[in-house]
Design an enzyme around this catalytic site. Structure first.
Site, short mmCIF file in Angstrom:
data_model
loop_
_atom_site.label_atom_id
_atom_site.label_comp_id
_atom_site.label_asym_id
_atom_site.label_seq_id
_atom_site.Cartn_x
_atom_site.Cartn_y
_atom_site.Cartn_z
N LYS A 33 0.86 -1.18 0.00
CA LYS A 33 0.00 0.00 0.00
C LYS A 33 0.90 1.23 0.00
O LYS A 33 1.64 1.47 0.95
CB LYS A 33 -0.91 -0.02 1.22
CG LYS A 33 -1.86 1.17 1.24
CD LYS A 33 -2.88 1.05 2.34
CE LYS A 33 -3.75 2.28 2.38
NZ LYS A 33 -4.69 2.26 3.49
N LYS A 70 -1.98 -1.60 -4.03
CA LYS A 70 -2.85 -0.43 -4.01
C LYS A 70 -2.02 0.84 -4.07
O LYS A 70 -1.07 0.95 -3.30
CB LYS A 70 -3.66 -0.46 -2.72
CG LYS A 70 -4.61 0.71 -2.58
CD LYS A 70 -5.28 0.67 -1.24
CE LYS A 70 -6.15 1.91 -1.15
NZ LYS A 70 -6.51 2.21 0.19
#
Ligand code: PBG
Ligand code: ZN
Length: 331
Positions: free
Chosen positions: A203, A256
């Protein structure tokens, strides 16, 4: 053999031939649809940074979840917007927390729909960071840092409370070190050993979360998330993060955002055998929505092309705000 014996255009001549040799199939069964459930809200409230996406009351979340299921989308992921925030993010692990209440309600109405719960503290802390803060006296005076190990305990509590409410999958998005292992142990201890962990492994500290933070009211009150989320410049480190989460017991890994990180999706795909999730973030969604609204691009074609690209890069599952539209276009 080269040209003129070889002609690449032969297999592109008709819709049917193109379909026959298509390498990547996009389907509604690949999608996870995000829902923002707001405590104390009646009805819906539009999110100005994400046209077409609303904050939902629990009743509306049940309806929206049913609409997604009706389109062949197998899963939703829940984000909570609490009425009360505090330094420890207690709303995240309250038995009557908004995500816990929404999970019970959605599972009761739609038992076959998979409910994934985003597991983080930033929507519930008054300072907006993903963990608890610790004061540290540095050379620049007193500063605040997010205390990794103190946060782990609260994440574990949140995981257990979400799973007890009926979450089918918990998805830690906080980026604390060691959280997957601690969450796995806590779930197992609570006799919830069958609940899978979808780890937000890679992330990145991304500007593409801007629209989401307006939606979830989770922007940090000071500073940024760069001391826990990944540096966008790093690819090898993303592979390391993924392998560590796999070692700690993650059942699924995530990259992500998706579109600016397709190379990371490919690298993680090649480095592990776990199911791989890509999060097509709010920023990616709103970029295409804005371009389509301005008449710069065709929405249906650009969205399906972007989602196909994410899948071709190596994602098995795509979390996307386009899920309902795309599912409709694909049938
Ligand atoms: C919470 C969380 C965020 C997103 C998912 N879980 C925001 C953040 O880390 O600031 C982003 C989702 C999106 O951008 O669509 N940690
Ligand atoms: Zn967070």
């Amino acid at each position: 053999m080269a040209f003129p014996q070889t002609r690449m255009r032969r297999l592109r001549a008709t819709h049917q031939l193109r379909g026959l040799v298509r390498e990547t199939q996009l389907s509604a069964s690949d999608f996870v649809y995000p829902l923002f459930v707001a405590e104390g809200l009646t009805g819906r409230a539009p999110i100005w940074t994400m046209p077409g996406i609303d904050r939902l009351s629990v009743e509306e979340a049940i309806i929206e979840a049913g609409a997604a299921a009706g389109l062949g989308i197998p899963a939703v992921i829940l984000f909570g917007i609490p009425t009360h925030k505090d330094a420890e993010g207690s709303g995240a692990y309250a038995e009557d927390g908004i995500v816990q209440v929404a999970t019970r309600a959605i599972k009761q109405a739609h038992p076959d729909l998979i409910v994934v719960t985003d597991l983080c503290l930033c929507e519930y802390t008054d300072h907006g960071h993903c963990g608890v803060l610790r004061e540290r006296v540095g050379h620049a005076g007193t500063e605040h840092t997010v205390d990794n190990d103190a946060t782990l305990e609260l994440l574990a509590r949140t995981a257990v409370s979400q799973a007890l409410a009926g979450a089918d999958i918990v998805a830690p998005s906080d980026m604390m070190d060691g959280r997957v292992g601690v969450i796995r142990a806590a779930l197992d201890e609570a006799e919830l050993s069958e609940v899978p962990i979808m780890a937000y492994s890679s992330k990145f500290a991304s500007a593409f979360y801007g629209p989401f933070r307006a939606a979830a009211d989770s922007a940090p009150a000071f500073g940024d998330r760069r001391s826990y989320q990944m540096d966008p410049a790093n690819g090898t480190e993303a592979v390391r993060e993924s392998l560590l989460d796999a070692q700690e017991g993650a059942d699924m890994l995530m990259v992500k955002p998706a579109l600016p990180y397709l190379d990371i999706i490919r690298r993680v795909r090649e480095a592990t055998e776990l199911p791989l999730v890509a999060y097509n973030t709010g920023g990616e969604y709103s970029m295409l929505k804005a371009a389509a609204a301005a008449g710069y691009m065709d929405e249906q074609q650009s969205v399906l092309e972007a989602l196909t690209g994410i899948k071709r890069a190596g994602a098995d599952i795509i979390i996307t705000y386009h899920a309902k539209d795309a599912a409709q276009w694909l049938t």
